[in-house]
Structure formats: structure tokens, C-alpha cells
Design a protein around this motif. Structure first.
Motif, PDB file in Angstrom:
ATOM      1  N   MET A  56       0.843  -1.173   0.000  1.00 23.16           N
ATOM      2  CA  MET A  56       0.000   0.000   0.000  1.00 23.16           C
ATOM      3  C   MET A  56       0.890   1.239   0.000  1.00 23.16           C
ATOM      4  O   MET A  56       1.840   1.342   0.764  1.00 23.16           O
ATOM      5  N   GLU A  57       0.567   2.171  -0.797  1.00 21.44           N
ATOM      6  CA  GLU A  57       1.375   3.368  -0.978  1.00 21.44           C
ATOM      7  C   GLU A  57       0.977   4.458   0.021  1.00 21.44           C
ATOM      8  O   GLU A  57      -0.201   4.679   0.276  1.00 21.44           O
ATOM      9  N   THR A  58       1.962   5.114   0.596  1.00 22.61           N
ATOM     10  CA  THR A  58       1.718   6.217   1.521  1.00 22.61           C
ATOM     11  C   THR A  58       1.633   7.504   0.719  1.00 22.61           C
ATOM     12  O   THR A  58       2.524   7.822  -0.060  1.00 22.61           O
ATOM     13  N   THR A  59       0.565   8.240   0.939  1.00 16.94           N
ATOM     14  CA  THR A  59       0.404   9.487   0.212  1.00 16.94           C
ATOM     15  C   THR A  59       1.194  10.592   0.895  1.00 16.94           C
ATOM     16  O   THR A  59       1.546  10.498   2.076  1.00 16.94           O
ATOM     17  N   SER A  60       1.453  11.642   0.151  1.00 16.78           N
ATOM     18  CA  SER A  60       2.189  12.773   0.737  1.00 16.78           C
ATOM     19  C   SER A  60       1.364  13.440   1.831  1.00 16.78           C
ATOM     20  O   SER A  60       1.913  13.976   2.787  1.00 16.78           O
ATOM     21  N   SER A  61       0.041  13.371   1.716  1.00 18.65           N
ATOM     22  CA  SER A  61      -0.829  13.937   2.742  1.00 18.65           C
ATOM     23  C   SER A  61      -0.683  13.162   4.060  1.00 18.65           C
ATOM     24  O   SER A  61      -0.633  13.753   5.134  1.00 18.65           O
ATOM     25  N   GLU A  62      -0.591  11.829   3.969  1.00 21.11           N
ATOM     26  CA  GLU A  62      -0.400  11.010   5.166  1.00 21.11           C
ATOM     27  C   GLU A  62       0.971  11.265   5.783  1.00 21.11           C
ATOM     28  O   GLU A  62       1.116  11.315   6.996  1.00 21.11           O
ATOM     29  N   MET A  63       1.993  11.415   4.934  1.00 21.46           N
ATOM     30  CA  MET A  63       3.339  11.687   5.435  1.00 21.46           C
ATOM     31  C   MET A  63       3.382  13.028   6.141  1.00 21.46           C
ATOM     32  O   MET A  63       4.000  13.163   7.202  1.00 21.46           O
ATOM     33  N   LEU A  64       2.730  14.041   5.558  1.00 17.49           N
ATOM     34  CA  LEU A  64       2.690  15.370   6.157  1.00 17.49           C
ATOM     35  C   LEU A  64       1.952  15.332   7.487  1.00 17.49           C
ATOM     36  O   LEU A  64       2.399  15.934   8.478  1.00 17.49           O
ATOM     37  N   SER A  65       0.862  14.594   7.548  1.00 16.03           N
ATOM     38  CA  SER A  65       0.098  14.468   8.784  1.00 16.03           C
ATOM     39  C   SER A  65       0.940  13.786   9.863  1.00 16.03           C
ATOM     40  O   SER A  65       0.933  14.206  11.026  1.00 16.03           O
ATOM     41  N   GLY A  66       1.674  12.738   9.486  1.00 14.26           N
ATOM     42  CA  GLY A  66       2.546  12.051  10.435  1.00 14.26           C
ATOM     43  C   GLY A  66       3.654  12.956  10.943  1.00 14.26           C
ATOM     44  O   GLY A  66       3.993  12.948  12.124  1.00 14.26           O
ATOM     45  N   ARG A  67       4.211  13.751  10.034  1.00 21.81           N
ATOM     46  CA  ARG A  67       5.289  14.684  10.411  1.00 21.81           C
ATOM     47  C   ARG A  67       4.765  15.756  11.369  1.00 21.81           C
ATOM     48  O   ARG A  67       5.434  16.126  12.326  1.00 21.81           O
TER      49      ARG A  67
END
Length: 139
Positions: A1-12
Motif C-alpha cells: 500500500m502506498e503512503t500518500t504525501s498527505s499522510e506523510m505530512l500528517s505524520g510529520r
């Protein structure tokens, strides 16, 4: 499953929020620790660091409950500081430590009746502005 940039930004953002929380707890614990140390030393009185008086001086210091409490708070703050450093860059985190200046300035005035000059107040305001600018930079 691919991580979206939105999910990465939210995690950061979540990591940054937690880190800033740890930094603030560290600053507050350290500041309260320092205030407690100052109060303990005001009860102890002036000390002299001479070889002749070192044993009784250390005994006076380390049997004062306020000094022990202040050191304990300071160590607890250090643990939170280390947790913050495990999440963000030092160059981002360290300027937040200067927020203790604000706490110290206020506590010194309120608790110890110290004179706060306009120049000290102006310097503290400049520090606060610097911390605000750095907080806006991200890590």
C-alpha cells in the motif's frame, strides 16, 4: 500500500506536535527546578567553594529538600528534552529552551521581588520573537 504525501505530512505534524509538547514540559520542569533551587539556596545562605569548607558546604546543599526537589525536577525536564531531541533537529529544539528566560523573568519578579529593568524586559521580548520565528520554520 502506498503512503500518500498527505499522510506523510500528517505524520510529520504529529511528530512535531509531540516534540514541541516534550520541549515545553522540559522548559517548564527545568524552570520550576531552577526556581526551587534558588529558593533552597536562599534558605541555605551564601556558600563558598573552598577546599577547606567543601564537605560542610556539600552537606548543607544536599540535605536541603528544596535543592533535592529542584534537582529532581531538572532531571525530569532533561528526560523530556531527550525525548524531544529524538524527534526533531537540535537547531529547531534548542531555541525553545530560551523560553525559560520568560518564565525566569516572571518568577524572579513575582517570587523573589527582583528588579526587572526595561532592558531585561526588551531582551526577553526579542528572545520570544526569535522563538516564534524558529517555530514557524519547521524542522
Amino acid at each position: 500500500m502506498e503512503t500518500t504525501s498527505s499522510e506523510m505530512l500528517s505524520g510529520r505534524r504529529q511528530i512535531m506536535t509531540i516534540a514541541i509538547g516534550y520541549i515545553l514540559v522540559s522548559v517548564i520542569a527545568g524552570a520550576i527546578g531552577q526556581i526551587t533551587l534558588k529558593y533552597g539556596m536562599s534558605l541555605t545562605g551564601q556558600i563558598t567553594l573552598s577546599l577547606h569548607d567543601i564537605a560542610p558546604t556539600l552537606w548543607k546543599i544536599f540535605t536541603n529538600p528544596f535543592i533535592i526537589g529542584g534537582l529532581t525536577l531538572y532531571v525530569c525536564g532533561t528526560v523530556f528534552w531527550l525525548a524531544a531531541l529524538s524527534r526533531v533537529d537540535l537547531s529547531f529544539a534548542y531555541p525553545f529552551a530560551s523560553l525559560s528566560y520568560v518564565v525566569m523573568l516572571t518568577a524572579s519578579w513575582l517570587l523573589f521581588n527582583e528588579n526587572i529593568t526595561p532592558l531585561r524586559l526588551a531582551g526577553t521580548l526579542v528572545v520570544m520573537l526569535g522563538v516564534f520565528l524558529i517555530s514557524r520554520s519547521g524542522s
